[in-house]
Design a protein around this motif. Structure first.
Motif, PDB file in Angstrom:
ATOM      1  N   TYR A  54     -31.789  32.559 -40.599  1.00 30.86           N
ATOM      2  CA  TYR A  54     -31.443  33.983 -40.607  1.00 30.86           C
ATOM      3  C   TYR A  54     -30.493  34.302 -39.458  1.00 30.86           C
ATOM      4  O   TYR A  54     -29.623  35.178 -39.588  1.00 30.86           O
ATOM      5  CB  TYR A  54     -32.701  34.858 -40.553  1.00 30.86           C
ATOM      6  N   THR A  55     -30.624  33.593 -38.326  1.00 34.58           N
ATOM      7  CA  THR A  55     -29.716  33.828 -37.214  1.00 34.58           C
ATOM      8  C   THR A  55     -28.309  33.380 -37.565  1.00 34.58           C
ATOM      9  O   THR A  55     -27.313  34.033 -37.192  1.00 34.58           O
ATOM     10  CB  THR A  55     -30.206  33.092 -35.949  1.00 34.58           C
ATOM     11  N   ARG A  56     -28.189  32.267 -38.284  1.00 33.31           N
ATOM     12  CA  ARG A  56     -26.858  31.836 -38.712  1.00 33.31           C
ATOM     13  C   ARG A  56     -26.237  32.869 -39.637  1.00 33.31           C
ATOM     14  O   ARG A  56     -25.021  33.112 -39.604  1.00 33.31           O
ATOM     15  CB  ARG A  56     -26.934  30.481 -39.412  1.00 33.31           C
ATOM     16  N   ARG A  57     -27.037  33.500 -40.478  1.00 31.28           N
ATOM     17  CA  ARG A  57     -26.496  34.521 -41.379  1.00 31.28           C
ATOM     18  C   ARG A  57     -26.020  35.738 -40.593  1.00 31.28           C
ATOM     19  O   ARG A  57     -24.983  36.325 -40.910  1.00 31.28           O
ATOM     20  CB  ARG A  57     -27.552  34.881 -42.415  1.00 31.28           C
ATOM     21  N   LEU A  58     -26.759  36.117 -39.559  1.00 27.37           N
ATOM     22  CA  LEU A  58     -26.269  37.188 -38.691  1.00 27.37           C
ATOM     23  C   LEU A  58     -25.001  36.746 -37.963  1.00 27.37           C
ATOM     24  O   LEU A  58     -24.092  37.546 -37.736  1.00 27.37           O
ATOM     25  CB  LEU A  58     -27.346  37.587 -37.685  1.00 27.37           C
ATOM     26  N   GLY A  59     -24.933  35.460 -37.612  1.00 26.73           N
ATOM     27  CA  GLY A  59     -23.716  34.949 -37.007  1.00 26.73           C
ATOM     28  C   GLY A  59     -22.534  35.021 -37.955  1.00 26.73           C
ATOM     29  O   GLY A  59     -21.411  35.360 -37.547  1.00 26.73           O
ATOM     30  N   GLY A 215     -38.234  35.008 -55.710  1.00 26.57           N
ATOM     31  CA  GLY A 215     -39.655  35.305 -55.624  1.00 26.57           C
ATOM     32  C   GLY A 215     -40.539  34.107 -55.401  1.00 26.57           C
ATOM     33  O   GLY A 215     -41.755  34.189 -55.590  1.00 26.57           O
ATOM     34  N   ARG A 216     -39.963  33.002 -54.939  1.00 28.42           N
ATOM     35  CA  ARG A 216     -40.754  31.793 -54.774  1.00 28.42           C
ATOM     36  C   ARG A 216     -41.489  31.735 -53.448  1.00 28.42           C
ATOM     37  O   ARG A 216     -42.453  30.984 -53.308  1.00 28.42           O
ATOM     38  CB  ARG A 216     -39.862  30.560 -54.921  1.00 28.42           C
ATOM     39  N   ARG A 217     -41.006  32.478 -52.462  1.00 26.53           N
ATOM     40  CA  ARG A 217     -41.686  32.452 -51.166  1.00 26.53           C
ATOM     41  C   ARG A 217     -41.312  33.686 -50.358  1.00 26.53           C
ATOM     42  O   ARG A 217     -40.354  34.391 -50.651  1.00 26.53           O
ATOM     43  CB  ARG A 217     -41.342  31.181 -50.392  1.00 26.53           C
ATOM     44  N   PHE A 218     -42.105  33.929 -49.325  1.00 27.72           N
ATOM     45  CA  PHE A 218     -41.852  34.977 -48.342  1.00 27.72           C
ATOM     46  C   PHE A 218     -40.752  34.497 -47.397  1.00 27.72           C
ATOM     47  O   PHE A 218     -40.718  33.321 -47.014  1.00 27.72           O
ATOM     48  CB  PHE A 218     -43.141  35.241 -47.556  1.00 27.72           C
ATOM     49  N   GLY A 219     -39.830  35.383 -47.010  1.00 27.54           N
ATOM     50  CA  GLY A 219     -38.787  34.942 -46.101  1.00 27.54           C
ATOM     51  C   GLY A 219     -37.911  36.064 -45.614  1.00 27.54           C
ATOM     52  O   GLY A 219     -38.080  37.234 -45.980  1.00 27.54           O
ATOM     53  N   ASN A 220     -36.964  35.690 -44.769  1.00 26.59           N
ATOM     54  CA  ASN A 220     -36.038  36.655 -44.167  1.00 26.59           C
ATOM     55  C   ASN A 220     -34.949  37.061 -45.144  1.00 26.59           C
ATOM     56  O   ASN A 220     -34.494  36.264 -45.963  1.00 26.59           O
ATOM     57  CB  ASN A 220     -35.374  36.058 -42.925  1.00 26.59           C
TER      58      ASN A 220
END
Length: 284
Positions: A54-59, A215-220
């Motif tokens: 998720y940090t790379r996506r913000l990057g 919908g396969r898992r919980f995540g950012n």
């Protein structure tokens, strides 16, 4: 602590027990956890290395919302180990940055053991993210990044129309608001946040890992909003697709369908984000 002193550090902080752990596979790498949940990863030798997906996506967002290398005025709500401020300082030299961190002992721990390079124009302020966002000068920032979690949940005051309006006021014309949140199917929380931001900002897109979106898992999930700038920014989709862990970009009609009949969240009905299931983000 210098980058050569790879010694674990354990300290009580406001929201639990923080641990700074050296990465034995990467010189200069440090992992911050609070009560066992990973919070931040920094590389003291290479601040452009972003370990968490998720940090790379913000990057990627930071890389594409303005021409490469242009200094920006940035407001970070949620500090952790200052991963993104370090990245911005390296990729956009001269950027002026303010970081709001609610956990004072955690901020002191980072300042002591993972200090920023001398002379960086980064101000770290201990305080409440929503209060500081509301008090931010109108039109003061090019990008506001909200990555605010309290024991693995986003506090209710950060999820409302009032918060979105405060973010919009803090942005310059053409500025962007990026939000890191977490959810899982059937995405009740995500849909409410999409509706809330859409009620304030004219443009909106969503970034998520395909497994989470299916919908396969919980995540950012990362939301990006702007009152004026068209979204997504040029080059963002390419960067997401080329990432070692590719992400999907959802916009336009697909995003409208995902939002469905969800309603914006008034301040009087604020609720925190869902409690992560056991095992999510390292939480037992």
């Amino acid at each position: 602590m210098s980058e050569h002193e790879a010694i674990p550090v354990v300290r009580p902080v406001r929201f639990g027990t923080a641990r700074l752990l050296p990465d034995l596979d990467r010189d200069g790498g440090r992992l911050l956890t609070v009560d066992g949940a990973p919070q931040s990863y920094v590389d003291l030798r290479d601040p452009t290395h972003l370990e968490f997906e998720y940090t790379r996506r913000l990057g990627h967002v930071l890389d594409t919302v303005a021409p490469a290398g242009r200094p920006l005025d940035l407001l970070h709500l949620g500090g952790g180990a200052l991963t993104l401020p370090r990245y911005a300082a390296a990729t956009r030299p001269g950027s002026r940055q303010r970081v709001v961190e609610a956990d004072g002992p955690l901020a002191a721990l980072i300042a002591e053991h993972l200090p920023l390079p001398p002379g960086e124009p980064v101000e770290v302020l201990v305080g409440d993210a929503r209060e500081q966002l509301t008090a931010a000068p109108p039109g003061g920032y090019d990008l506001v990044v909200a990555d605010v979690f309290d024991r693995s949940r986003i506090p209710g005051p950060m999820t409302t129309l009032g918060c979105a309006r405060a973010a919009a006021r803090a942005l310059r014309p053409g500025g962007h608001y990026a939000v890191n949140l977490a959810d899982a199917a059937p995405f009740g929380f995500l849909r409410s946040q999409l509706a809330t931001l859409a009620a304030v900002f004219g443009n909106l897109c969503l970034i998520g890992e395909p497994a989470v979106l299916r919908g396969r898992r919980f995540g950012n999930l990362v939301l990006l909003a702007s009152a004026a700038a068209p979204l997504p920014p040029d080059g963002l989709a390419r960067r997401l697709a080329a990432d070692p862990f590719p992400a999907r970009l959802v916009a336009g009609g697909e995003l409208v369908r995902l939002t469905g009949d969800a309603s914006p969240v008034p301040d009087g009905e604020a609720r925190p984000s869902p409690l992560p299931p056991a095992g999510a983000f390292g939480v037992g």
